[in-house]
Design an enzyme around this catalytic site. Structure first.
Site, PDB file in Angstrom:
ATOM      1  N   GLU A 115       0.832  -1.213   0.000  1.00  0.00           N
ATOM      2  CA  GLU A 115       0.000   0.000   0.000  1.00  0.00           C
ATOM      3  C   GLU A 115       0.865   1.261   0.000  1.00  0.00           C
ATOM      4  O   GLU A 115       0.343   2.370  -0.068  1.00  0.00           O
ATOM      5  CB  GLU A 115      -0.929   0.020   1.224  1.00  0.00           C
ATOM      6  CG  GLU A 115      -2.047  -1.006   1.175  1.00  0.00           C
ATOM      7  CD  GLU A 115      -2.863  -0.916  -0.101  1.00  0.00           C
ATOM      8  OE1 GLU A 115      -3.229   0.207  -0.498  1.00  0.00           O
ATOM      9  OE2 GLU A 115      -3.134  -1.962  -0.709  1.00  0.00           O
ATOM     10  N   ASP A 167      15.824  15.080 -30.045  1.00  0.00           N
ATOM     11  CA  ASP A 167      14.765  14.321 -29.386  1.00  0.00           C
ATOM     12  C   ASP A 167      13.542  15.192 -29.111  1.00  0.00           C
ATOM     13  O   ASP A 167      13.669  16.388 -28.891  1.00  0.00           O
ATOM     14  CB  ASP A 167      15.246  13.788 -28.027  1.00  0.00           C
ATOM     15  CG  ASP A 167      16.116  12.553 -28.159  1.00  0.00           C
ATOM     16  OD1 ASP A 167      16.051  11.903 -29.221  1.00  0.00           O
ATOM     17  OD2 ASP A 167      16.841  12.246 -27.199  1.00  0.00           O
TER      18      ASP A 167
HETATM   19  N1  SAH Z   1      -1.939   2.776  -1.963  1.00  0.00           N
HETATM   20  C1  SAH Z   1      -1.369   3.636  -2.937  1.00  0.00           C
HETATM   21  C2  SAH Z   1      -0.863   2.854  -4.142  1.00  0.00           C
HETATM   22  C3  SAH Z   1       0.257   1.924  -3.805  1.00  0.00           C
HETATM   23  S1  SAH Z   1       1.000   1.201  -5.201  1.00  0.00           S
HETATM   24  C4  SAH Z   1      -2.388   4.696  -3.342  1.00  0.00           C
HETATM   25  O1  SAH Z   1      -3.409   4.791  -2.725  1.00  0.00           O
HETATM   26  O2  SAH Z   1      -2.164   5.462  -4.264  1.00  0.00           O
HETATM   27  C5  SAH Z   1       2.525   0.634  -4.543  1.00  0.00           C
HETATM   28  C6  SAH Z   1       3.729   1.491  -4.796  1.00  0.00           C
HETATM   29  O3  SAH Z   1       3.981   1.577  -6.176  1.00  0.00           O
HETATM   30  C7  SAH Z   1       3.622   2.943  -4.339  1.00  0.00           C
HETATM   31  O4  SAH Z   1       3.948   3.059  -2.993  1.00  0.00           O
HETATM   32  C8  SAH Z   1       4.632   3.632  -5.236  1.00  0.00           C
HETATM   33  O5  SAH Z   1       5.923   3.543  -4.707  1.00  0.00           O
HETATM   34  C9  SAH Z   1       4.567   2.812  -6.505  1.00  0.00           C
HETATM   35  N2  SAH Z   1       3.752   3.460  -7.554  1.00  0.00           N
HETATM   36  C10 SAH Z   1       2.508   3.106  -7.925  1.00  0.00           C
HETATM   37  N3  SAH Z   1       2.071   3.878  -8.929  1.00  0.00           N
HETATM   38  C11 SAH Z   1       3.062   4.735  -9.230  1.00  0.00           C
HETATM   39  C12 SAH Z   1       3.206   5.779 -10.184  1.00  0.00           C
HETATM   40  N4  SAH Z   1       2.246   6.088 -11.011  1.00  0.00           N
HETATM   41  N5  SAH Z   1       4.378   6.453 -10.206  1.00  0.00           N
HETATM   42  C13 SAH Z   1       5.361   6.159  -9.341  1.00  0.00           C
HETATM   43  N6  SAH Z   1       5.280   5.179  -8.411  1.00  0.00           N
HETATM   44  C14 SAH Z   1       4.141   4.461  -8.361  1.00  0.00           C
END
Ligand code: SAH
Length: 254
Positions: A115, A167
């Protein structure tokens, strides 16, 4: 430039580090990428990196201790990395962000999982970064994207620095022009005659024409912000009037 990536999946980065431009940059000593296993900074025999969420709710969170301890082990050696954490709500990663990061000497990227991470980790973070409005299952793919875009901007990494200027999103803010290689004709599709003319002035103009055409069609907001010359402005107005490249050449006697 040095990257420290804090992750529970250090092996995720092996293919990246050993492939193409990045692997050459590493071999030349221009870039160093250390993927650091958060489990090495746990103290229990199960090497636990996650725990339940206070207040209840689904899923697990990355615990603060392994992240802080990994961070300390880096700063204790005298490193002062600029600290990023991957978060879906972070600052949207783009070329300008990549250019800013390419000026740093040391960057640490904390990869979230489950999470996310315990909020207290934010006390060591300089910026939260997102690669787009979607949810990944972990920060590792985002860290790859960020490192790839930044590494190619470091002087000496891409052999021909001219190719960086051509680019999309670079320099003048226009998208790149279309390119062709041999054969000159393939499945009935021909390489535009102008590119085979050897007339470099004309080729340059045609490429500019195509850059402006593509930017107007795909990213009109970039064209509005772009740094346009007088010839560029003439191209824009010719295209707005629906002129072909040939008509444009005649009309402006170029
Ligand atoms: N519970 C979070 C989602 C967790 S996803 C919420 O409510 O938004 C798990 C991990 O993936 C995150 O902690 C982050 O480090 C990474 N992550 C997910 N989506 C991302 C994105 N679009 N850009 C960068 N990191 C991302």
């Amino acid at each position: 430039m040095k990257f420290f990536v804090l992750t529970i999946f250090p092996q995720f980065f092996e293919g990246f580090i050993n492939t193409g431009i990045v692997s050459r940059a590493v071999k030349k000593g221009i870039v160093d990428i250390k993927s650091i296993d958060l489990r090495d900074f746990t103290e229990d025999k199960h090497r636990t990196v996650d725990d339940v969420v206070y207040g209840g709710g689904p899923g697990m969170l990355l615990k603060p201790e392994p992240i802080f301890k990994a961070y300390d082990s880096i700063t204790e050696k005298g490193h002062k990395p600029y600290v990023l954490i991957t978060e879906p709500w972070g600052r949207k990663f783009d070329q300008k962000f990549a250019e800013e990061l390419s000026q740093k000497e040391e960057i640490m990227i904390i990869c979230g999982r489950y999470e996310g991470v315990d909020e207290r980790v934010k006390s060591i973070v300089d910026e939260e970064v997102s690669i787009g409005d979607f949810i990944l299952s972990g920060g590792e793919p985002a860290a790859l994207v960020i490192m790839d875009a930044v590494i190619r901007l470091i002087p000496g990494v891409v052999g021909d620095s001219e190719s960086l200027n051509a680019d999309s999103f670079s320099n003048d803010g226009l998208l790149g022009y279309p390119n062709y290689t041999r054969p000159a004709e393939y499945r009935g599709m021909k390489v535009p005659e102008v590119l085979r003319s050897g007339n470099h002035k004309l080729i340059k103009l045609w490429r500019r024409w195509k850059q402006i055409e593509k930017t107007a069609a795909k990213k009109p907001e970039l064209l509005k912000k772009a740094d346009l010359s007088e010839t560029d402005m003439n191209i824009v107005s010719a295209q707005e009037k629906g002129l072909s490249f040939e008509d444009f050449l005649k009309k402006y006697k170029v």
